[in-house]
Design a protein around this motif. Structure first.
Motif, PDB file in Angstrom:
ATOM      1  N   ALA A  42       7.197   1.113  -3.061  1.00 36.33           N
ATOM      2  CA  ALA A  42       5.751   1.133  -3.322  1.00 36.33           C
ATOM      3  C   ALA A  42       4.966   1.569  -2.090  1.00 36.33           C
ATOM      4  N   GLU A  43       5.511   1.304  -0.910  1.00 34.62           N
ATOM      5  CA  GLU A  43       4.830   1.682   0.329  1.00 34.62           C
ATOM      6  C   GLU A  43       4.969   3.170   0.643  1.00 34.62           C
ATOM      7  N   HIS A  44       5.860   3.860  -0.075  1.00 32.76           N
ATOM      8  CA  HIS A  44       6.157   5.245   0.271  1.00 32.76           C
ATOM      9  C   HIS A  44       6.021   6.202  -0.913  1.00 32.76           C
ATOM     10  N   THR A  45       5.246   5.800  -1.898  1.00 34.70           N
ATOM     11  CA  THR A  45       4.986   6.685  -3.029  1.00 34.70           C
ATOM     12  C   THR A  45       3.582   6.423  -3.548  1.00 34.70           C
ATOM     13  N   ASP A  46       2.996   7.435  -4.176  1.00 35.26           N
ATOM     14  CA  ASP A  46       1.696   7.276  -4.821  1.00 35.26           C
ATOM     15  C   ASP A  46       1.840   6.989  -6.313  1.00 35.26           C
ATOM     16  N   LEU A  47       3.073   6.870  -6.781  1.00 35.65           N
ATOM     17  CA  LEU A  47       3.299   6.579  -8.184  1.00 35.65           C
ATOM     18  C   LEU A  47       2.770   5.188  -8.554  1.00 35.65           C
TER      19      LEU A  47
END
Length: 266
Positions: free
Chosen positions: A170-175
């Motif tokens: 979650a910290e490394h995606t904008d999904l």
């Protein structure tokens, strides 16, 4: 009535609001979810296309989904997705290829992919069990997320993945991450209505929390059904049904005239 969420709303609220999501199968379940405040609904295509669906759940963000094996390759998936959008879908679920995701996104269809335990692809990850407990698997899930993101997906369902891995992704995606048994690091928490209501038969997933025991209630109702049928049979055999209160009374003169006519006809 609450306003139906948009893709922009979901993106803007990542990390600040946990959305509740249910898979519903019937109009009654959709209406109950609407009244209970469930914001996101996964629905069978047939339910979405029922003209009564939006009356039942006007403010729910509806995402129809089906196994890609039932739909076909990218072109068939696109035709299916456009049909869903025409019938009021807010997004569509696609567990197919990255190419299918890209084709749908190119046509401005909001699309949600799937990573982690994907039932239709479970043979590749060892069956129906958690995915992401090894470094290789965690890396695979992250790469899949990035591939889906780059293809144009706005969301992914992340299923039965260790919560610490979900947090890191979650910290490394904008999904927009829809967590099914993958922890609070997801931006929505997703369960099946059957599990919430306690009407799942067979093995219940570890992440499924049962809030009611509909199975026991259905069993009680079935016992009552059998008893009622038995009482009906007994009444018929004994002659106590039909009693006068269940019958239409005929006019005596009409009946006499009818009998006289029948005798002459015979």
């Amino acid at each position: 009535m609450a306003r139906r969420p948009t893709i922009q709303d979901l993106r803007a609220n990542r990390g600040t609001h946990q959305y509740a999501m249910l898979r519903v199968e019937t109009l009654d379940e959709a209406e109950a979810a609407e009244r209970a405040g469930v914001e996101l609904l996964s629905v069978p295509p047939a339910l979405l296309m029922d003209p009564r669906f939006r009356d039942a759940a006007p403010s729910a963000f509806a995402c129809p989904g089906d196994n890609f094996y039932n739909i076909g390759g990218p072109e068939k998936m696109l035709d299916w997705a456009l049909t869903m959008v025409r019938h009021g879908a807010d997004a569509v679920y696609c567990s197919g290829s990255v190419a299918a995701i890209r084709l749908l996104a190119d046509h401005a269809v909001p699309v949600c992919g799937h990573v982690g335990l994907i039932p239709s692809k479970a043979t590749w990850t060892g069956g129906f069990k958690a995915v992401g407990k090894t470094l290789d698997q965690a890396q695979m899930i992250y790469r899949q997320c990035k591939a889906l993101e780059e293809a144009g997906a706005f969301a992914v369902e992340i299923e039965v993945v260790p919560q610490s891995i979900t947090d890191a992704i979650a910290e490394h995606t904008d999904l927009f991450l829809i967590s099914m048994g993958a922890g609070p690091g997801g931006h929505a928490q997703y369960l099946f209505s059957d599990d919430v209501l306690g009407q799942t038969t067979g093995k219940v997933p570890r992440h499924a929390k049962r809030y009611r025991d509909f199975a026991a209630e259905y069993a009680r109702l079935h016992r009552d059904r059998i008893a009622a049928y038995g009482e009906f049979v007994a009444d018929v055999h004994s002659g106590s049904y039909p009693a006068p209160q269940y019958l239409v009374a005929g006019d005596a003169e009409v009946t006499a005239a009818f009998r006289h006519w029948l005798s002459e006809e015979a």
